[in-house]
Design a protein around this motif. Sequence first.
Motif, mmCIF file in Angstrom:
data_model
loop_
_atom_site.group_PDB
_atom_site.id
_atom_site.type_symbol
_atom_site.label_atom_id
_atom_site.label_comp_id
_atom_site.label_asym_id
_atom_site.label_seq_id
_atom_site.Cartn_x
_atom_site.Cartn_y
_atom_site.Cartn_z
ATOM 1 N N ARG A 325 -13.795 -9.670 32.802
ATOM 2 C CA ARG A 325 -14.316 -11.037 32.966
ATOM 3 C C ARG A 325 -15.833 -11.031 33.064
ATOM 4 O O ARG A 325 -16.473 -12.052 32.774
ATOM 5 N N ARG A 326 -16.390 -9.914 33.463
ATOM 6 C CA ARG A 326 -17.852 -9.833 33.511
ATOM 7 C C ARG A 326 -18.418 -9.827 32.096
ATOM 8 O O ARG A 326 -19.503 -10.389 31.843
ATOM 9 N N ALA A 327 -17.656 -9.228 31.140
ATOM 10 C CA ALA A 327 -18.120 -9.199 29.754
ATOM 11 C C ALA A 327 -17.777 -10.485 29.016
ATOM 12 O O ALA A 327 -18.538 -10.935 28.154
ATOM 13 N N ALA A 328 -16.645 -11.083 29.337
ATOM 14 C CA ALA A 328 -16.220 -12.334 28.687
ATOM 15 C C ALA A 328 -15.754 -13.294 29.770
ATOM 16 O O ALA A 328 -14.622 -13.204 30.269
ATOM 17 N N GLN A 329 -16.606 -14.192 30.165
ATOM 18 C CA GLN A 329 -16.335 -15.041 31.324
ATOM 19 C C GLN A 329 -15.301 -16.120 31.044
ATOM 20 O O GLN A 329 -14.666 -16.620 31.971
ATOM 21 N N ASN A 330 -15.092 -16.502 29.788
ATOM 22 C CA ASN A 330 -14.149 -17.578 29.477
ATOM 23 C C ASN A 330 -12.682 -17.147 29.529
ATOM 24 O O ASN A 330 -11.792 -17.991 29.440
ATOM 25 N N ILE A 331 -12.414 -15.854 29.659
ATOM 26 C CA ILE A 331 -11.044 -15.347 29.653
ATOM 27 C C ILE A 331 -10.422 -15.569 31.026
ATOM 28 O O ILE A 331 -11.059 -15.287 32.061
ATOM 29 N N SER A 332 -9.202 -16.074 31.052
ATOM 30 C CA SER A 332 -8.527 -16.334 32.325
ATOM 31 C C SER A 332 -8.107 -15.031 32.991
ATOM 32 O O SER A 332 -7.818 -14.029 32.327
ATOM 33 N N GLU A 333 -8.056 -15.079 34.316
ATOM 34 C CA GLU A 333 -7.692 -13.895 35.087
ATOM 35 C C GLU A 333 -6.243 -13.488 34.862
ATOM 36 O O GLU A 333 -5.917 -12.292 34.816
ATOM 37 N N ASP A 334 -5.361 -14.474 34.722
ATOM 38 C CA ASP A 334 -3.944 -14.163 34.508
ATOM 39 C C ASP A 334 -3.724 -13.453 33.175
ATOM 40 O O ASP A 334 -2.928 -12.503 33.082
ATOM 41 N N TYR A 335 -4.417 -13.907 32.153
ATOM 42 C CA TYR A 335 -4.244 -13.291 30.833
ATOM 43 C C TYR A 335 -4.730 -11.845 30.856
ATOM 44 O O TYR A 335 -4.065 -10.941 30.302
ATOM 45 N N VAL A 336 -5.854 -11.578 31.490
ATOM 46 C CA VAL A 336 -6.362 -10.212 31.582
ATOM 47 C C VAL A 336 -5.412 -9.351 32.409
ATOM 48 O O VAL A 336 -5.201 -8.167 32.101
ATOM 49 N N GLY A 337 -4.804 -9.916 33.447
ATOM 50 C CA GLY A 337 -3.830 -9.167 34.245
ATOM 51 C C GLY A 337 -2.605 -8.776 33.424
ATOM 52 O O GLY A 337 -2.074 -7.661 33.574
ATOM 53 N N HIS A 338 -2.150 -9.670 32.540
ATOM 54 C CA HIS A 338 -1.017 -9.334 31.659
ATOM 55 C C HIS A 338 -1.382 -8.229 30.679
ATOM 56 O O HIS A 338 -0.544 -7.389 30.331
ATOM 57 N N LEU A 339 -2.636 -8.199 30.255
ATOM 58 C CA LEU A 339 -3.077 -7.128 29.371
ATOM 59 C C LEU A 339 -2.989 -5.768 30.079
ATOM 60 O O LEU A 339 -2.528 -4.784 29.508
ATOM 61 N N TYR A 340 -3.431 -5.745 31.328
ATOM 62 C CA TYR A 340 -3.359 -4.498 32.095
ATOM 63 C C TYR A 340 -1.909 -4.055 32.284
ATOM 64 O O TYR A 340 -1.597 -2.858 32.127
ATOM 65 N N ASP A 341 -1.027 -4.987 32.607
ATOM 66 C CA ASP A 341 0.382 -4.636 32.817
ATOM 67 C C ASP A 341 1.010 -4.061 31.553
ATOM 68 O O ASP A 341 1.815 -3.131 31.617
ATOM 69 N N ASN A 342 0.636 -4.586 30.406
ATOM 70 C CA ASN A 342 1.206 -4.096 29.155
ATOM 71 C C ASN A 342 0.796 -2.650 28.893
ATOM 72 O O ASN A 342 1.630 -1.823 28.508
ATOM 73 N N ILE A 343 -0.466 -2.347 29.109
ATOM 74 C CA ILE A 343 -0.923 -0.964 28.891
ATOM 75 C C ILE A 343 -0.292 -0.037 29.928
ATOM 76 O O ILE A 343 0.099 1.101 29.601
ATOM 77 N N TYR A 344 -0.188 -0.495 31.155
ATOM 78 C CA TYR A 344 0.360 0.339 32.225
ATOM 79 C C TYR A 344 1.831 0.671 31.983
ATOM 80 O O TYR A 344 2.279 1.789 32.246
ATOM 81 N N LEU A 345 2.585 -0.280 31.424
ATOM 82 C CA LEU A 345 4.034 -0.077 31.242
ATOM 83 C C LEU A 345 4.378 0.557 29.898
ATOM 84 O O LEU A 345 5.265 1.397 29.809
ATOM 85 N N ILE A 346 3.674 0.158 28.823
ATOM 86 C CA ILE A 346 4.041 0.600 27.474
ATOM 87 C C ILE A 346 3.230 1.815 27.035
ATOM 88 O O ILE A 346 3.774 2.747 26.448
ATOM 89 N N GLY A 347 1.936 1.843 27.326
ATOM 90 C CA GLY A 347 1.147 3.005 26.946
ATOM 91 C C GLY A 347 -0.008 2.666 26.032
ATOM 92 O O GLY A 347 -0.407 1.497 25.872
ATOM 93 N N HIS A 348 -0.546 3.692 25.404
ATOM 94 C CA HIS A 348 -1.762 3.606 24.606
ATOM 95 C C HIS A 348 -1.572 2.657 23.427
ATOM 96 O O HIS A 348 -0.511 2.596 22.816
ATOM 97 N N VAL A 349 -2.640 1.958 23.077
ATOM 98 C CA VAL A 349 -2.566 1.031 21.949
ATOM 99 C C VAL A 349 -2.831 1.719 20.622
ATOM 100 O O VAL A 349 -2.484 1.188 19.555
ATOM 101 N N ALA A 350 -3.435 2.900 20.661
ATOM 102 C CA ALA A 350 -3.789 3.592 19.416
ATOM 103 C C ALA A 350 -3.188 4.998 19.375
ATOM 104 O O ALA A 350 -3.728 5.880 18.705
ATOM 105 N N ALA A 351 -2.068 5.209 20.051
ATOM 106 C CA ALA A 351 -1.452 6.533 20.070
ATOM 107 C C ALA A 351 -0.768 6.819 18.736
ATOM 108 O O ALA A 351 -0.243 5.925 18.106
#
Length: 351
Positions: A325-351
């Motif tokens: 959010r410091r880099a992109a202030q218009n992004i909602s906190e909930d949406y960024v939290g869902h992004l973190y959960d996806n990486i944490y549960l599924i794994g690397h995006v470029a594996a």
Amino acid sequence: MCKNKDHPCFKELQFRRYSQRTGSLDIYTGSQMGQGLWRVARNQQLQHQGYSGQGYLTREHGRRLATNSISNTNHRKQAQGGIDIYHLLKTRKSKEQEGFINLEMLPPELSFTILSYLNATDLCLASCVWQDLANDELLWQGLCKSTWGHCSIYNKNPPLGFSFRKLYMQLDEGSLTFNANPDEGVNYFMSKGILDDSPKEIAKFIFCTRTLNWKKLRIYLDERRDVLDDLVTLHNFRNQFLPNALREFFRHIHAPEERGEYLETLITKFSHRFCACNPDLMRELGLSPDAVYLLCYSLILLSIDLTSPHVKNKMSKREFIRNTRRAAQNISEDYVGHLYDNIYLIGHVAA
């Protein structure tokens, strides 16, 4: 009482009486007495079996009977084993007579269905037995299109003497050439009329083919940015979550191992394509291609941080939300939290 003095029973009785008078009966142990009685009973049995007009069996005749009895027993064992061997040989012979199923005797649609499960090597072997069936054009056409989904020659009128079996061999040869030298492989396809000299046709061929070496493909796309542009437009990211769309993108276009200009080019092209496929979502979230670009970079760094064994202090969800959010202030906190959960549960995006 037996009165025949030559009879074994009479001799046994005489010996017992003599032993009782002399007190020497104790020389017979229990086992010896049992063996003597068994011999008496056995002799009586042999005498009944071998009785003749001249009297009881002689010792030589009894020996022959005993020998014959043993040989008969061995013969029965051999016969029993012989029956098993005969049964096996008979079963094997019947199977050899039956042989394989003759596909030519089956309905054509059933025969083609069976042969459609074979790969190219097995289908060539099957053509040695069922030449007309295994060389059918529909079977080889299915093999070509299942491995190389798009070729320019598919949409053209076939030349004289064209066969899909020959085309399969050329496609396989061209793929091996591409995996050794991408430029020579593409030139081979063009020289055989398989591909047109067009970036869009090459991009479609790459998008629908899974036999190309991804390292060689990455080198080729880095040199042919016109083909890369057309390849990116073939992806449809509509209604996909951003990390999942990024995984699909890197599954077709492999990310480089190091950061650099080529990786930035890939993320830039992906961001514009993702926004073009999801205009309503971009308006709802207030995202632009530049914001999606920042999110993609953040997801790649987060993937490395969470999956690398060299990073001991993993980034927390709160830290990821604060940095993003410091880099992109218009992004909602909930949406960024869902992004973190996806990486944490599924794994690397470029594996």
